[in-house]
Design a protein around this motif. Sequence first.
Motif, short mmCIF file in Angstrom:
data_model
loop_
_atom_site.label_atom_id
_atom_site.label_comp_id
_atom_site.label_asym_id
_atom_site.label_seq_id
_atom_site.Cartn_x
_atom_site.Cartn_y
_atom_site.Cartn_z
N GLU A 34 -22.85 28.02 34.51
CA GLU A 34 -23.29 26.83 33.77
C GLU A 34 -23.34 27.10 32.27
OE1 GLU A 34 -26.04 24.34 36.91
OE2 GLU A 34 -26.96 25.26 35.16
N TYR A 54 -18.92 26.81 26.74
CA TYR A 54 -18.10 27.49 25.73
C TYR A 54 -16.61 27.24 25.94
CZ TYR A 54 -22.30 30.00 24.31
OH TYR A 54 -23.55 30.32 23.82
N VAL A 63 -24.32 37.33 22.82
CA VAL A 63 -24.93 36.82 21.59
C VAL A 63 -25.49 37.99 20.78
CG1 VAL A 63 -26.56 35.15 20.62
CG2 VAL A 63 -25.55 34.72 22.87
N GLU A 87 -26.01 33.53 16.13
CA GLU A 87 -27.35 34.09 15.91
C GLU A 87 -27.36 35.18 14.84
OE1 GLU A 87 -30.55 33.30 17.78
OE2 GLU A 87 -29.26 31.54 17.66
N TYR A 98 -34.18 24.71 20.59
CA TYR A 98 -32.97 25.51 20.79
C TYR A 98 -33.23 27.02 20.60
CZ TYR A 98 -28.54 27.76 19.94
OH TYR A 98 -27.51 28.64 19.98
N GLY A 150 -32.44 31.64 23.86
CA GLY A 150 -31.73 32.92 23.81
C GLY A 150 -30.45 32.89 22.99
N GLY A 151 -30.24 31.79 22.25
CA GLY A 151 -29.03 31.70 21.43
C GLY A 151 -27.83 31.14 22.17
N PHE A 152 -28.06 30.70 23.40
CA PHE A 152 -26.94 30.18 24.19
C PHE A 152 -26.75 28.67 23.97
CE2 PHE A 152 -28.30 33.94 26.66
CZ PHE A 152 -27.11 34.66 26.59
N GLU A 153 -25.51 28.30 23.86
CA GLU A 153 -25.12 26.93 23.55
C GLU A 153 -25.76 25.87 24.46
OE1 GLU A 153 -23.21 25.85 21.01
OE2 GLU A 153 -23.01 23.77 21.67
N PRO A 154 -25.89 26.08 25.77
CA PRO A 154 -26.41 25.00 26.62
C PRO A 154 -27.79 24.49 26.24
CG PRO A 154 -25.44 26.71 27.96
CD PRO A 154 -25.49 27.26 26.56
N ARG A 162 -26.30 19.19 21.42
CA ARG A 162 -24.86 18.93 21.55
C ARG A 162 -24.36 19.25 22.95
NH1 ARG A 162 -20.81 22.49 17.80
NH2 ARG A 162 -21.88 24.25 18.78
N ALA A 163 -24.80 20.40 23.46
CA ALA A 163 -24.36 20.80 24.80
C ALA A 163 -24.96 19.91 25.87
CB ALA A 163 -24.74 22.26 25.06
N HIS A 212 -22.87 16.88 26.08
CA HIS A 212 -21.63 17.22 26.78
C HIS A 212 -21.87 17.32 28.28
CE1 HIS A 212 -17.67 18.96 27.42
NE2 HIS A 212 -18.24 19.94 28.10
N SER A 257 -28.09 20.59 38.24
CA SER A 257 -28.73 21.79 38.78
C SER A 257 -30.16 21.91 38.27
CB SER A 257 -27.95 23.02 38.34
OG SER A 257 -28.14 23.22 36.96
N ALA A 269 -31.52 24.36 36.80
CA ALA A 269 -31.54 24.99 35.47
C ALA A 269 -31.29 23.96 34.38
CB ALA A 269 -30.49 26.09 35.40
N TRP A 270 -30.36 23.05 34.65
CA TRP A 270 -30.09 22.01 33.65
C TRP A 270 -31.26 21.05 33.53
CZ3 TRP A 270 -27.56 21.31 29.50
CH2 TRP A 270 -26.35 21.97 29.28
N ARG A 312 -33.70 22.59 31.34
CA ARG A 312 -33.29 22.50 29.93
C ARG A 312 -33.54 21.10 29.37
NH1 ARG A 312 -28.14 25.02 31.72
NH2 ARG A 312 -28.76 27.18 31.92
#
Lengths: 476, 394
Positions: free
Chosen positions: A21, A26, A50, A97, B39, B43-47, B51-52, B55, B68, B70-71, B74
Amino acid sequence: MTTFENDLTRVLGPRVSFDPEVLAAYDHDLGEMPRALTALFQCAPQAVAVPRDAAEVAAVLGIAGKYRLPVTPRGQATSGYGGSVPVKAGIVLDLSEMTRVLSVDQALGTVDVQPGVVWNELSRELAKYNLDNRITPTSAPSSTVGGWFAMGGVGIGSMTYGSIADVVRQIDVAGLDGSVTTYQGRDMELFHQTCGILGVVTRLRLACRQACEMRACGALLPTPESLAACLADLRAGSSPYSLSVQSAGYMKMRAQAEGGEAPAESGFLLVAAYPATAPGDAFLAKTASRHGGRPVDERVARHDWEGRFYPMRIKKNGPSMLVGEVYLPEGAFPAAWREIEAALPGPLGLEAVATADGRLAMLIYIPDNAKSLLYPLRMPKAMIPLAVARRFGGSVYSPGLWFARHSKELFGPAKYRAVMELKKRLDPFNLLNPGKITGANVLGLPGVEISSLIGLAGILAAPLSRRLPYQRRELA
Amino acid sequence: MTHTAPTNSAARMDLPGDLTYAMDTCARCGFCKTVCTTYPFGGGFEPFSPRAKVHYLKEVLAGRAELSPAWVDRMYQCTTCERCAEVCQTSIPLVHLWEAARSALVTAGLGPMPAHKKIREFVEKWGNPYGESCENQAQWMLPEHKPAQSAELLLFGGCTASYRMPSMLRNGASILQHSDIPYVFAAGKEVCCASPFLRTGQDEVAAKLIRSNLELFAELGVKRIVSPCGGCSKTLKHDYPKWAKKLGLPFDAEVVHFSEMYAGLIAEGRIKPNRTLDMTVTYHDPCHVGRSQGLYDQPRAILAAIPGVTLVEMENVRQSARCCGAGGGVKANYPAMAGEIAKKRVKEAMDTGAETLVTMCPFCQASFDAAIKNIGAPLGLIGVDELLLQAMTP
């Protein structure tokens, strides 16, 4: 058992993810490409890392080298050229980051930054030292310093200071062998606009300018000829920090998006920004008048200047936009623009900035809807401005993935040759951002390179695409 | 018109057509990502970026992604601070989108989060999310407070002010009395404004609460409603008219936040803060007062009217103000995250050199109170109303 997953986790701990997910986020950048096109590649990576400093970047690259995994570096993915989109899975190195401003040399007017520093944030930081960025992309609220260097380009201030390559003085680059090397001058140039295919930039030294307030003024020019003549006179007779241009079509789209009125229904809006201490209002007004134009109200120019980071607001009229982005010699603008307009009937918007070397960096917007079944068939419209520009001595704006076949033309034979030689030496297994600049073969079809395929499709389908108008759906 | 995700998703999701169009205009520019309050906790992850999330929602509606857990998690890690919407290139009403998505998640049985279910249980039993008896709703009142039996103005206390952080409500009542403005206070009858439930997608319980309050307003015949709370005033001002229409109930009262009323009274000369208070303060713009209601000048006008008060601004103010971390159900379900966000803002306040942090929302005040204690910050915390009242008192 040692696996790349274990090795990456050992280096980055929770800052690496293998969650499908997360990885799915990306598989794209700013560009809205048809699924049929992206399905030709392995766009979703196997891991996202990252890192926070150069040592971590080098360590990840070392792991990639050890396991022969492709690595795709990524800033904020604010470009639509596919430069940060994986084509062979592997590891995405998310550098967003790495946001530290490492040092500022106020006397020399330089700043050292990590690649993930966002342009507007850097401007805020430099203000503490009475300095500012020499140039900024129009995506400055989110785009990164390293990302712009890797993609190349011009922006606000390029009329005075040139491109991103002219502003960067020195870089550190991490390689697949885990080393970090410092480059400057001609050696550094090979890393500019090459999307990280030679290594990952971990530090950049930028030349700054003294901070000063800017004052915008503007004029309306009735024809492409009068616009080009006015631009030439402004170059010769004054020192604008920035010169930008909008067509009537763009002004209309913007007014619709903002719910206001367009400054004009025909012609072009030219906005110049000068240091407030040396305003150019009078000179612009006089010059515009000489070419049949007229100055606009100060509020119009100020509105444009204040909205300089919001070029995509017109997307409200889409909901999608086909975008053609090209460089064009300024003198060729009248003839080229007339051809582009003739070739693309229907709503069409032009936004451009003038550069120090006498070119215009032009963005041509065509409203569309990426959800439409005919969208892929209409996409070749976006290739028409490039075809026209090339005939008039212009070029592609950036190669990335989708325009890789134009790399040689854009770089020139000497740089292209040097890049390819260095690539062979530093990355013999083509692990560093494969497919970018060098070209990407379509999955399962060796010898079929995507940007050439796109180019061919553009030539063959452009006549058809022109005849497929897009009718914007009105909301209930 | 609504757009429905195909049934091959883990669960169906409906979103209004105007929101799906707005999502299609997303330029993927990432302006929202750089300002997002939560954000940095991903952890710095796009999701974790807005914006994510846009999407992802598009992918779900297209049947290419599944809803899911997890989503869902989020989607709930958002304070609805509106910073994303403020910077959006194409003006996507992102907070409306998050709320609509959460509502769809609740409908699909995937939301809300555990703590939100708990506050729902409380509100269904007690009429407030704190589980307090409504008999305590007027506990903040001072002996001199004399609400009228009938008046055009209703003082809507809100649950946080009534049960947890009463100073802004108490001061508000005092200032109203001082200004000879009659008001009613519906002690024991006012229920939660429904903000926590609208923000977390619990529309069903929100509708019940809104109905109850709308019937109360009609019964009282009020023409104007004032509240000390950013969340309550935003909800009453922006959500109630839409819900009244939906529920078929009348609602034509003017809603104001206390900052509007105070600034108006000062401008009219009905309040004269003459006493000098020598202090340097910095003002926190509550998200639901500032970005939601556009009330940036009013609190500053009040401070400017108080002799001896010097305002020094934080780096991020007005439209760009950072969030206190409490909103959108984040404080309830992600208290550690909310605490860190509040600490960040407190540190920003300390960087100004001001001796006191002032604000105009009890929810923000509660967050900062905990953060200041947590980090031992040498920073005072007070409501703008408190300063105003002090300056009005000889």
